[in-house]
Design an enzyme around this catalytic site. Structure first.
Site, PDB file in Angstrom:
ATOM      1  N   CYS A  12       0.808  -1.231   0.000  1.00 35.11           N
ATOM      2  CA  CYS A  12       0.000   0.000   0.000  1.00 35.11           C
ATOM      3  C   CYS A  12       0.836   1.275   0.000  1.00 35.11           C
ATOM      4  CB  CYS A  12      -0.919   0.038   1.220  1.00 35.11           C
ATOM      5  SG  CYS A  12      -2.475  -0.778   0.930  1.00 35.11           S
ATOM      6  N   CYS A  27      -5.556   2.680   4.326  1.00 33.44           N
ATOM      7  CA  CYS A  27      -5.395   2.584   2.879  1.00 33.44           C
ATOM      8  C   CYS A  27      -6.785   2.426   2.278  1.00 33.44           C
ATOM      9  CB  CYS A  27      -4.527   1.369   2.551  1.00 33.44           C
ATOM     10  SG  CYS A  27      -4.352   1.009   0.791  1.00 33.44           S
ATOM     11  N   ASP A  28      -6.993   2.833   1.059  1.00 28.29           N
ATOM     12  CA  ASP A  28      -8.329   2.658   0.475  1.00 28.29           C
ATOM     13  C   ASP A  28      -8.652   1.192   0.210  1.00 28.29           C
ATOM     14  OD1 ASP A  28      -6.638   2.431  -1.725  1.00 28.29           O
ATOM     15  OD2 ASP A  28      -7.997   3.463  -3.069  1.00 28.29           O
TER      16      ASP A  28
END
Length: 65
Positions: A12, A27-28
């Site tokens: 990430c 993190c997305d």
């Protein structure tokens, strides 16, 4: 050569995901309770981006999830 955008990188990296209510995810890819860092309305952002939890998640290979 590894990508610099997280979707092309093996891990990430230091990016975070900020939700509309101030909740911050590590993190997305990891916007879920286990990876929730906190809320920027109650804790300064710098505390989150320098946290051990973010460093741990940011170095985890995406294939592990």
């Amino acid at each position: 050569m590894a990508g610099t955008v997280c979707v092309f990188a093996p891990a990430c990296g230091p990016g975070v995901a900020l939700e509309h209510n101030g909740d911050l995810g590590s993190c997305d890819h990891f916007v879920e309770p286990d990876h929730f860092l906190g809320n920027i309305l109650t804790t300064p952002l710098v505390d989150f981006v320098s946290s051990e939890k973010l460093r741990t998640v940011s170095m985890r290979p995406l294939a592990d999830e």
